[in-house]
Design a protein around this motif. Structure first.
Motif, PDB file in Angstrom:
ATOM      1  N   VAL A  70      57.658  38.790  52.934  1.00 13.06           N
ATOM      2  CA  VAL A  70      58.392  37.575  53.314  1.00 13.06           C
ATOM      3  C   VAL A  70      58.513  37.407  54.824  1.00 13.06           C
ATOM      4  N   ALA A  71      58.168  38.423  55.609  1.00 14.06           N
ATOM      5  CA  ALA A  71      58.219  38.294  57.070  1.00 14.06           C
ATOM      6  C   ALA A  71      57.296  39.332  57.689  1.00 14.06           C
ATOM      7  N   LEU A  72      56.733  38.976  58.854  1.00 15.12           N
ATOM      8  CA  LEU A  72      55.818  39.848  59.571  1.00 15.12           C
ATOM      9  C   LEU A  72      56.390  40.188  60.936  1.00 15.12           C
ATOM     10  N   GLY A  73      56.227  41.446  61.345  1.00 18.20           N
ATOM     11  CA  GLY A  73      56.525  41.807  62.720  1.00 18.20           C
ATOM     12  C   GLY A  73      55.362  41.440  63.620  1.00 18.20           C
ATOM     13  N   SER A  74      55.555  41.617  64.898  1.00 19.47           N
ATOM     14  CA  SER A  74      54.503  41.269  65.851  1.00 19.47           C
ATOM     15  C   SER A  74      53.291  42.175  65.667  1.00 19.47           C
ATOM     16  N   GLY A  75      52.129  41.613  65.858  1.00 20.62           N
ATOM     17  CA  GLY A  75      50.909  42.406  65.820  1.00 20.62           C
ATOM     18  C   GLY A  75      50.339  42.648  64.442  1.00 20.62           C
ATOM     19  N   VAL A  76      50.916  42.068  63.401  1.00 17.31           N
ATOM     20  CA  VAL A  76      50.412  42.276  62.044  1.00 17.31           C
ATOM     21  C   VAL A  76      49.309  41.261  61.766  1.00 17.31           C
ATOM     22  N   ALA A  77      48.104  41.754  61.491  1.00 11.74           N
ATOM     23  CA  ALA A  77      46.972  40.861  61.228  1.00 11.74           C
ATOM     24  C   ALA A  77      46.356  41.076  59.852  1.00 11.74           C
ATOM     25  N   ASN A  78      46.687  42.190  59.193  1.00  5.80           N
ATOM     26  CA  ASN A  78      46.009  42.523  57.932  1.00  5.80           C
ATOM     27  C   ASN A  78      46.833  42.171  56.697  1.00  5.80           C
ATOM     28  N   PHE A  79      48.025  41.616  56.878  1.00  9.42           N
ATOM     29  CA  PHE A  79      48.830  41.133  55.764  1.00  9.42           C
ATOM     30  C   PHE A  79      49.376  39.760  56.109  1.00  9.42           C
ATOM     31  N   SER A  80      49.710  38.993  55.058  1.00  9.98           N
ATOM     32  CA  SER A  80      50.218  37.641  55.249  1.00  9.98           C
ATOM     33  C   SER A  80      51.498  37.440  54.459  1.00  9.98           C
ATOM     34  N   VAL A  81      52.348  36.538  54.936  1.00  5.93           N
ATOM     35  CA  VAL A  81      53.532  36.154  54.177  1.00  5.93           C
ATOM     36  C   VAL A  81      53.091  35.571  52.839  1.00  5.93           C
ATOM     37  N   GLY A  82      53.772  35.979  51.772  1.00  2.00           N
ATOM     38  CA  GLY A  82      53.463  35.497  50.433  1.00  2.00           C
ATOM     39  C   GLY A  82      52.596  36.435  49.623  1.00  2.00           C
ATOM     40  N   GLU A  83      51.964  37.406  50.257  1.00  3.22           N
ATOM     41  CA  GLU A  83      51.132  38.348  49.499  1.00  3.22           C
ATOM     42  C   GLU A  83      52.006  39.245  48.631  1.00  3.22           C
ATOM     43  N   ARG A  84      51.491  39.548  47.439  1.00  7.25           N
ATOM     44  CA  ARG A  84      52.214  40.377  46.472  1.00  7.25           C
ATOM     45  C   ARG A  84      51.625  41.789  46.506  1.00  7.25           C
ATOM     46  N   VAL A  85      52.505  42.785  46.677  1.00  6.39           N
ATOM     47  CA  VAL A  85      52.040  44.140  46.947  1.00  6.39           C
ATOM     48  C   VAL A  85      52.859  45.170  46.171  1.00  6.39           C
ATOM     49  N   CYS A  86      52.223  46.316  45.948  1.00  7.68           N
ATOM     50  CA  CYS A  86      52.892  47.535  45.490  1.00  7.68           C
ATOM     51  C   CYS A  86      52.922  48.528  46.648  1.00  7.68           C
ATOM     52  N   ALA A  87      53.874  49.437  46.609  1.00  2.00           N
ATOM     53  CA  ALA A  87      53.892  50.541  47.560  1.00  2.00           C
ATOM     54  C   ALA A  87      53.066  51.682  46.987  1.00  2.00           C
ATOM     55  N   ASN A  88      52.090  52.157  47.753  1.00  5.65           N
ATOM     56  CA  ASN A  88      51.280  53.290  47.322  1.00  5.65           C
ATOM     57  C   ASN A  88      52.136  54.552  47.296  1.00  5.65           C
ATOM     58  N   PHE A  89      52.039  55.304  46.225  1.00  6.17           N
ATOM     59  CA  PHE A  89      52.859  56.512  46.042  1.00  6.17           C
ATOM     60  C   PHE A  89      52.279  57.696  46.803  1.00  6.17           C
ATOM     61  N   ALA A  90      51.002  58.014  46.556  1.00  2.00           N
ATOM     62  CA  ALA A  90      50.391  59.236  47.077  1.00  2.00           C
ATOM     63  C   ALA A  90      49.791  58.982  48.457  1.00  2.00           C
ATOM     64  N   MET A  91      50.656  58.873  49.449  1.00  5.46           N
ATOM     65  CA  MET A  91      50.193  58.688  50.825  1.00  5.46           C
ATOM     66  C   MET A  91      49.491  59.949  51.322  1.00  5.46           C
ATOM     67  N   PRO A  92      48.572  59.831  52.267  1.00  8.54           N
ATOM     68  CA  PRO A  92      47.941  61.023  52.843  1.00  8.54           C
ATOM     69  C   PRO A  92      48.985  62.029  53.311  1.00  8.54           C
ATOM     70  N   GLY A  93      48.828  63.269  52.880  1.00  6.86           N
ATOM     71  CA  GLY A  93      49.786  64.315  53.213  1.00  6.86           C
ATOM     72  C   GLY A  93      50.934  64.444  52.237  1.00  6.86           C
ATOM     73  N   PHE A  94      51.069  63.484  51.307  1.00  6.46           N
ATOM     74  CA  PHE A  94      52.162  63.504  50.333  1.00  6.46           C
ATOM     75  C   PHE A  94      51.613  63.245  48.931  1.00  6.46           C
ATOM     76  N   PRO A  95      50.867  64.188  48.340  1.00  4.50           N
ATOM     77  CA  PRO A  95      50.284  63.946  47.016  1.00  4.50           C
ATOM     78  C   PRO A  95      51.327  63.727  45.933  1.00  4.50           C
ATOM     79  N   PHE A  96      52.560  64.215  46.159  1.00  2.58           N
ATOM     80  CA  PHE A  96      53.625  63.991  45.191  1.00  2.58           C
ATOM     81  C   PHE A  96      54.610  62.943  45.682  1.00  2.58           C
ATOM     82  N   GLY A  97      54.181  62.156  46.676  1.00  5.71           N
ATOM     83  CA  GLY A  97      54.968  61.020  47.120  1.00  5.71           C
ATOM     84  C   GLY A  97      55.996  61.371  48.176  1.00  5.71           C
ATOM     85  N   ASP A  98      56.298  60.393  49.018  1.00  5.30           N
ATOM     86  CA  ASP A  98      57.354  60.558  50.006  1.00  5.30           C
ATOM     87  C   ASP A  98      58.526  59.619  49.731  1.00  5.30           C
ATOM     88  N   LEU A  99      58.231  58.394  49.256  1.00  2.16           N
ATOM     89  CA  LEU A  99      59.287  57.428  48.977  1.00  2.16           C
ATOM     90  C   LEU A  99      60.258  57.958  47.933  1.00  2.16           C
TER      91      LEU A  99
END
Length: 336
Positions: A70-99
């Motif tokens: 719903v909002a972008l900070g400065s310098g964001v070019a790879n995402f747009s307002v209105g896009e529907r997303v999930c949060a990725n669980f297994a981030m690099p370095g966190f195979p069992f998740g960090d969130l």
């Protein structure tokens, strides 16, 4: 905005609903309005203080979500307002998740994320937010189990233990591939739901404790091509016996509690030429591949029909802990 925090880890009543100002995204960040979250066993462990890593009091729990930028900070070019997303669980370095464990999770109405394609993943357009919230862990685990070194194919027999989120996703992915699916459960009512979803066979393991023998009858003595083992030590020998010679046992869970002597397992696995593989979720590349597969097959994740609003989140935790659910338990944070 509202958010839940765990100021102590004494169970689901420790979930404290608080109100704070809605955050503002900084440079290279986005603000996501969270529409739905789904629960997994890890969330229950965190709330009960049983997570195997130290937990910081005051953490926002839960890792799996779907929402709208719903909002972008400065310098964001790879995402747009209105896009529907999930949060990725297994981030690099966190195979069992960090969130929801290492850092604040997603049981809140809005959350700032880094505008990182490793963290935020666009989901298929035909899915609702509630359906998409089930993808990051349960769906991706099931997909990893079926699309590993030897992908499931039409004509295979897949044996699935239980009717939890991972198990029901295995059912749906396997059916989409043209496989025959055998489900096990302690409940005839739950098996009836899986058969309504398309499972060709169901075995009540309370009524039929030697369920591996029933699998052999169903498969005319051949056994299943793929067995999805959820129980761990308590079911592993039965899983190998239910698998065809040269078949695969995919190790997905360890929820069984019965003490079991596994001394016969190595020889049994050798005699049956069994391939056993531990399954981890995998990274964002697999997540995107799964989403493409879901879009191509128009698959719709099965969500347990019991509704939970954001204010009822503790009840959703209790419901999942009771194991009365089938598929995924979802908390609807906002209307789709």
């Amino acid at each position: 905005m509202r958010e839940y925090r765990l100021n102590e880890f004494q169970g689901f009543e420790s979930l404290a609903l608080t109100e704070i100002p809605t955050p503002t995204p900084g440079p290279s960040q986005v603000l996501v309005k969270i529409h739905a979250v789904s629960l997994q066993q890890r969330d229950l462990m965190v709330a009960k203080g049983k997570y195997p890593k130290p937990l910081q009091p005051g953490i926002v729990p839960v890792s799996d979500m779907a929402g709208e930028i719903v909002a972008l900070g400065s310098g964001v070019a790879n995402f747009s307002v209105g896009e529907r997303v999930c949060a990725n669980f297994a981030m690099p370095g966190f195979p069992f998740g960090d969130l929801g464990a290492e850092i604040d999770g997603v049981l809140c109405e809005f959350k700032v994320f880094d505008a990182d394609p490793q963290r935020l993943v666009r989901f298929p357009a035909h899915l609702t937010y509630a359906e998409a919230s089930t993808l990051p862990c349960a769906a991706l685990t099931a997909y990893a189990a079926l699309y590993g070194p030897v992908p499931v194919k039409s004509g295979d027999v897949v044996l699935v233990q239980g009717t939890s989120g991972v198990s029901v996703f295995v059912l749906q992915f396997a059916l989409a591939a043209g496989a025959t699916v055998i489900m096990t459960s302690s409940s005839d009512e739950k098996l009836a739901i899986t058969q309504a979803l398309g499972a060709q066979h169901g075995i009540n393991y309370v009524k039929t404790p030697n369920w591996e023998d029933e699998v052999m009858k169903i498969t005319n003595g051949k056994g299943a091509d793929v067995v999805i083992d959820i129980g761990g030590a308590s079911t592993l020998i039965q899983s190998v016996n239910a698998c065809k010679v040269g078949g695969w046992v995919q190790l997905v869970g360890v929820i069984g509690h019965a003490a079991t002597d596994l001394s016969a397992l190595p020889l049994l696995a050798i005699l049956r030429n069994t391939c056993m593989r531990g399954v981890l979720i995998g990274g964002v590349e697999r997540f995107n591949a799964m989403n493409a597969h879901i879009a191509a097959t128009a698959l719709r994740p099965y969500v347990d029909p019991k509704p939970f609003a954001f204010g009822d989140a503790p009840a959703a935790f209790r419901y999942m802990d009771s194991r009365a659910h089938v598929g995924k338990v979802v908390v609807r944070v906002a209307e789709d």
